[in-house]
Design a protein around this motif. Sequence first.
Motif, PDB file in Angstrom:
ATOM      1  N   ALA A  22     -10.176   7.216   1.243  1.00 23.61           N
ATOM      2  CA  ALA A  22      -9.771   8.381   2.018  1.00 23.61           C
ATOM      3  C   ALA A  22      -9.772   7.996   3.498  1.00 23.61           C
ATOM      4  CB  ALA A  22     -10.716   9.541   1.771  1.00 23.61           C
ATOM      5  N   VAL A  23      -8.668   8.235   4.176  1.00 26.74           N
ATOM      6  CA  VAL A  23      -8.578   7.907   5.603  1.00 26.74           C
ATOM      7  C   VAL A  23      -8.493   9.155   6.465  1.00 26.74           C
ATOM      8  CG1 VAL A  23      -7.525   5.662   5.180  1.00 26.74           C
ATOM      9  CG2 VAL A  23      -6.055   7.656   5.485  1.00 26.74           C
ATOM     10  N   ALA A  24      -8.269  10.320   5.854  1.00 27.25           N
ATOM     11  CA  ALA A  24      -8.282  11.582   6.586  1.00 27.25           C
ATOM     12  C   ALA A  24      -8.822  12.666   5.667  1.00 27.25           C
ATOM     13  CB  ALA A  24      -6.885  11.941   7.076  1.00 27.25           C
ATOM     14  N   ASN A  25     -10.112  12.965   5.834  1.00 29.56           N
ATOM     15  CA  ASN A  25     -10.779  13.996   5.051  1.00 29.56           C
ATOM     16  C   ASN A  25     -11.575  14.878   6.006  1.00 29.56           C
ATOM     17  OD1 ASN A  25     -11.917  15.560   3.059  1.00 29.56           O
ATOM     18  ND2 ASN A  25     -13.356  13.994   2.369  1.00 29.56           N
ATOM     19  N   PHE A  26     -10.852  15.444   6.958  1.00 26.71           N
ATOM     20  CA  PHE A  26     -11.482  16.252   7.983  1.00 26.71           C
ATOM     21  C   PHE A  26     -11.437  17.734   7.604  1.00 26.71           C
ATOM     22  CE2 PHE A  26      -9.613  12.485  10.017  1.00 26.71           C
ATOM     23  CZ  PHE A  26     -10.766  11.917  10.540  1.00 26.71           C
ATOM     24  N   LYS A  27     -12.124  18.534   8.348  1.00 27.88           N
ATOM     25  CA  LYS A  27     -12.126  19.977   8.126  1.00 27.88           C
ATOM     26  C   LYS A  27     -10.697  20.503   8.178  1.00 27.88           C
ATOM     27  CE  LYS A  27     -13.094  22.562  11.580  1.00 27.88           C
ATOM     28  NZ  LYS A  27     -13.813  23.237  12.696  1.00 27.88           N
ATOM     29  N   GLY A  28     -10.364  21.386   7.250  1.00 34.62           N
ATOM     30  CA  GLY A  28      -9.030  21.956   7.227  1.00 34.62           C
ATOM     31  C   GLY A  28      -8.057  21.079   6.458  1.00 34.62           C
ATOM     32  N   SER A  29      -6.814  21.068   6.901  1.00 31.71           N
ATOM     33  CA  SER A  29      -5.740  20.365   6.200  1.00 31.71           C
ATOM     34  C   SER A  29      -5.520  18.969   6.760  1.00 31.71           C
ATOM     35  CB  SER A  29      -4.443  21.181   6.326  1.00 31.71           C
ATOM     36  OG  SER A  29      -3.353  20.450   5.830  1.00 31.71           O
ATOM     37  N   ASN A  30      -5.272  18.007   5.868  1.00 32.19           N
ATOM     38  CA  ASN A  30      -4.916  16.634   6.234  1.00 32.19           C
ATOM     39  C   ASN A  30      -3.650  16.304   5.460  1.00 32.19           C
ATOM     40  OD1 ASN A  30      -7.811  15.776   7.431  1.00 32.19           O
ATOM     41  ND2 ASN A  30      -8.124  16.867   5.502  1.00 32.19           N
ATOM     42  N   SER A  31      -2.531  16.094   6.138  1.00 33.43           N
ATOM     43  CA  SER A  31      -1.265  16.010   5.411  1.00 33.43           C
ATOM     44  C   SER A  31      -0.241  15.140   6.132  1.00 33.43           C
ATOM     45  CB  SER A  31      -0.677  17.419   5.212  1.00 33.43           C
ATOM     46  OG  SER A  31      -0.406  18.023   6.462  1.00 33.43           O
TER      47      SER A  31
ATOM     48  N   GLN B 264       0.826  -1.198   0.000  1.00 35.23           N
ATOM     49  CA  GLN B 264       0.000   0.000   0.000  1.00 35.23           C
ATOM     50  C   GLN B 264       0.868   1.258   0.000  1.00 35.23           C
ATOM     51  OE1 GLN B 264      -1.960  -1.178   3.729  1.00 35.23           O
ATOM     52  NE2 GLN B 264      -3.913  -1.023   2.657  1.00 35.23           N
ATOM     53  N   LEU B 265       0.301   2.325  -0.505  1.00 35.05           N
ATOM     54  CA  LEU B 265       0.902   3.648  -0.411  1.00 35.05           C
ATOM     55  C   LEU B 265      -0.111   4.600   0.215  1.00 35.05           C
ATOM     56  CD1 LEU B 265       2.738   4.321  -3.806  1.00 35.05           C
ATOM     57  CD2 LEU B 265       3.794   4.300  -1.548  1.00 35.05           C
ATOM     58  N   ALA B 266       0.341   5.399   1.154  1.00 29.31           N
ATOM     59  CA  ALA B 266      -0.456   6.528   1.627  1.00 29.31           C
ATOM     60  C   ALA B 266       0.074   7.769   0.933  1.00 29.31           C
ATOM     61  CB  ALA B 266      -0.344   6.665   3.142  1.00 29.31           C
ATOM     62  N   TYR B 267      -0.802   8.700   0.632  1.00 32.99           N
ATOM     63  CA  TYR B 267      -0.375   9.943   0.002  1.00 32.99           C
ATOM     64  C   TYR B 267      -1.441  11.000   0.222  1.00 32.99           C
ATOM     65  CZ  TYR B 267      -3.367   8.104  -3.750  1.00 32.99           C
ATOM     66  OH  TYR B 267      -4.408   7.570  -4.463  1.00 32.99           O
ATOM     67  N   VAL B 268      -1.097  12.240  -0.138  1.00 35.68           N
ATOM     68  CA  VAL B 268      -2.030  13.358  -0.045  1.00 35.68           C
ATOM     69  C   VAL B 268      -2.398  13.794  -1.454  1.00 35.68           C
ATOM     70  CG1 VAL B 268      -2.361  15.741   0.742  1.00 35.68           C
ATOM     71  CG2 VAL B 268      -1.059  14.123   2.151  1.00 35.68           C
ATOM     72  N   SER B 269      -3.685  13.929  -1.710  1.00 37.73           N
ATOM     73  CA  SER B 269      -4.167  14.416  -2.998  1.00 37.73           C
ATOM     74  C   SER B 269      -5.056  15.642  -2.777  1.00 37.73           C
ATOM     75  CB  SER B 269      -4.967  13.329  -3.725  1.00 37.73           C
ATOM     76  OG  SER B 269      -5.588  13.854  -4.889  1.00 37.73           O
ATOM     77  N   PHE B 270      -4.994  16.576  -3.730  1.00 40.66           N
ATOM     78  CA  PHE B 270      -5.793  17.800  -3.674  1.00 40.66           C
ATOM     79  C   PHE B 270      -6.988  17.741  -4.627  1.00 40.66           C
ATOM     80  CE2 PHE B 270      -2.135  19.180  -1.489  1.00 40.66           C
ATOM     81  CZ  PHE B 270      -2.389  20.394  -0.858  1.00 40.66           C
ATOM     82  N   GLU B 271      -7.360  16.555  -5.085  1.00 40.52           N
ATOM     83  CA  GLU B 271      -8.406  16.471  -6.104  1.00 40.52           C
ATOM     84  C   GLU B 271      -9.762  16.927  -5.595  1.00 40.52           C
ATOM     85  OE1 GLU B 271      -9.287  11.851  -6.489  1.00 40.52           O
ATOM     86  OE2 GLU B 271      -7.224  12.299  -5.914  1.00 40.52           O
TER      87      GLU B 271
ATOM     88  N   LYS C 123      -8.831  20.289  -1.622  1.00 35.96           N
ATOM     89  CA  LYS C 123      -8.236  20.419  -0.298  1.00 35.96           C
ATOM     90  C   LYS C 123      -7.358  19.195  -0.079  1.00 35.96           C
ATOM     91  CE  LYS C 123     -10.451  19.017   3.324  1.00 35.96           C
ATOM     92  NZ  LYS C 123     -11.363  18.875   4.462  1.00 35.96           N
ATOM     93  N   PRO C 124      -6.388  19.271   0.808  1.00 36.85           N
ATOM     94  CA  PRO C 124      -5.529  18.100   1.040  1.00 36.85           C
ATOM     95  C   PRO C 124      -6.242  17.011   1.817  1.00 36.85           C
ATOM     96  CG  PRO C 124      -4.897  19.917   2.486  1.00 36.85           C
ATOM     97  CD  PRO C 124      -5.934  20.460   1.555  1.00 36.85           C
ATOM     98  N   VAL C 125      -6.289  15.812   1.211  1.00 43.03           N
ATOM     99  CA  VAL C 125      -6.930  14.641   1.808  1.00 43.03           C
ATOM    100  C   VAL C 125      -5.938  13.488   1.765  1.00 43.03           C
ATOM    101  CG1 VAL C 125      -8.813  12.965   1.582  1.00 43.03           C
ATOM    102  CG2 VAL C 125      -9.227  15.398   1.096  1.00 43.03           C
ATOM    103  N   VAL C 126      -5.854  12.710   2.839  1.00 40.53           N
ATOM    104  CA  VAL C 126      -4.956  11.553   2.906  1.00 40.53           C
ATOM    105  C   VAL C 126      -5.687  10.311   2.417  1.00 40.53           C
ATOM    106  CG1 VAL C 126      -3.561  10.068   4.395  1.00 40.53           C
ATOM    107  CG2 VAL C 126      -3.649  12.535   4.834  1.00 40.53           C
ATOM    108  N   TYR C 127      -5.064   9.617   1.463  1.00 36.43           N
ATOM    109  CA  TYR C 127      -5.610   8.371   0.921  1.00 36.43           C
ATOM    110  C   TYR C 127      -4.651   7.217   1.215  1.00 36.43           C
ATOM    111  CZ  TYR C 127      -8.873  11.132  -1.935  1.00 36.43           C
ATOM    112  OH  TYR C 127      -9.853  11.984  -2.362  1.00 36.43           O
ATOM    113  N   VAL C 128      -5.209   6.002   1.262  1.00 37.73           N
ATOM    114  CA  VAL C 128      -4.426   4.770   1.274  1.00 37.73           C
ATOM    115  C   VAL C 128      -4.779   4.002   0.007  1.00 37.73           C
ATOM    116  CG1 VAL C 128      -4.099   2.530   2.369  1.00 37.73           C
ATOM    117  CG2 VAL C 128      -4.118   4.599   3.765  1.00 37.73           C
ATOM    118  N   HIS C 129      -3.758   3.651  -0.755  1.00 40.39           N
ATOM    119  CA  HIS C 129      -3.896   3.092  -2.097  1.00 40.39           C
ATOM    120  C   HIS C 129      -3.381   1.659  -2.110  1.00 40.39           C
ATOM    121  CE1 HIS C 129      -3.894   4.085  -6.569  1.00 40.39           C
ATOM    122  NE2 HIS C 129      -3.266   2.922  -6.551  1.00 40.39           N
ATOM    123  N   GLU C 130      -4.226   0.711  -2.555  1.00 38.82           N
ATOM    124  CA  GLU C 130      -3.821  -0.687  -2.692  1.00 38.82           C
ATOM    125  C   GLU C 130      -3.154  -0.867  -4.050  1.00 38.82           C
ATOM    126  OE1 GLU C 130      -4.069  -3.210  -0.630  1.00 38.82           O
ATOM    127  OE2 GLU C 130      -5.306  -2.355   0.966  1.00 38.82           O
ATOM    128  N   LEU C 131      -1.868  -1.223  -4.059  1.00 48.18           N
ATOM    129  CA  LEU C 131      -1.128  -1.289  -5.314  1.00 48.18           C
ATOM    130  C   LEU C 131      -1.597  -2.427  -6.217  1.00 48.18           C
ATOM    131  CD1 LEU C 131       2.469  -0.484  -4.077  1.00 48.18           C
ATOM    132  CD2 LEU C 131       0.812   1.048  -5.130  1.00 48.18           C
TER     133      LEU C 131
END
Length: 430
Positions: free
Chosen positions: A237-246, A212-219, A222-230
């Motif tokens: 999305a594992v962190a899509n809270f108010k404000g910044s997630n990085s 897996q890869l975790a990364y931040v995307s702005f799609e 706003k910055p949201v943290v995703y976990v991607h199964e290769l």
Amino acid sequence: MKLVFLRIGLLSCLLKLLVLSALAVPAWAQFRVEVTGVGMTQLPVVIAPFKGEAAAPQKLASIVQADLERSGQFKGLAAGSVLLDETSRPDWSPWRQLSAEALVAGSVTRLADGRFDVRARLWDVVKGQEKSDFKDTVSAGELRLSAHRMADWIFQQLTGTPGAFASRISYVTKAGDRYSLWIADSDGENPKSALTSPEPIISPSWSPSGTQLAYVSFELRKPVVYVHELATGQRRAVANFKGSNSAPAWSADGKSLAATLSRDGGSQLFRIDLNGGEPRRLSSSGGINTEPAFSPDGSALFFVSDRGGSPQIYRMPAQGGPAERVTFSGTYNISPAVSPDGRWLAYVSRIGGAFRLHLMDLASGQVTALTDTSADERPSFAPNSRLLVYATIFQGRESLMTTTLDGRIKARLAGQGGDIREPHWGPVRK
């Protein structure tokens, strides 16, 4: 524009956007490995051309030799026109005249089912005796992986330390208005796109399992943290809270992430259980806390904070608690990376306006500058703790580099058509 430690919740994301904005890499870009420098001691080794490799899709001997040379611990010697394979009985005289200490020869044979049988033998030239054998059966698409496995085998046999060539790196490119997240072999070759987006992708981070890869995307604007199964390309999305997630960082057991969230105001560190539940706050200082990095045993968390007035690296228990300052040399230290063996801390320090890669011995606190470049970014250790990968500007061009821990041997993995950013080194593939 280089890194600026801005006192806003989007700190981690904005820092990376500043360096991503200049990227322009075509999707077909390949890499050229350029090794520079001379180590204190390098073991002379001959990797003879493999019998049958002329008809194979990959030239295994050259891949193996490039891996070993990039490690900084080996000096490749020309094999000349001598024909050898794993069944040969070598004449030691010419190799001893070259001062070779090890010899590797082998064969690549296409099987009836289309796969390839890869075999090699390692000899101790000084003693004039066989040391070990290597066997692998792979598809045509796995021949490069087989060569990296062979380099790991040679590295282990001759140094007593596991190799890390059969690992992968991730990095980000920008071509026009498209951002791409790439997965490549440890030498930068064989790149495959894991994600493309019209919005920035930053901070890729490998899971301990390498699946897996975790990364931040702005799609989502706003910055949201995703976990991607290769394996499947699926993500969540594992962190899509108010404000910044990085700034996601994997725990040692792969069950949680540390990340910087501004959901409660300010930029603070939280721990996110990947099975669900409410994120748990780890830091509470009035300053910005970002760029977390777990110690290999999972007991501690290194991170960057400006709580003392300028960005420095701190350490605290992985479950949260009192933090102690780790970096004292220089007034601006960021991007901590801890070696898998727990001995070293790599980071970037601003020295007289230049951003340079440094290495700290965590036991003694001794710090060594590894580079003389001025725009180094985001160091990441090889899984055997023997090399670092980082991004920098070298000879006027943004490049991906590796360096030995003494800074003596460096290799540039340069895109032919542009630049690359955001490297992170993954675990060895099984």
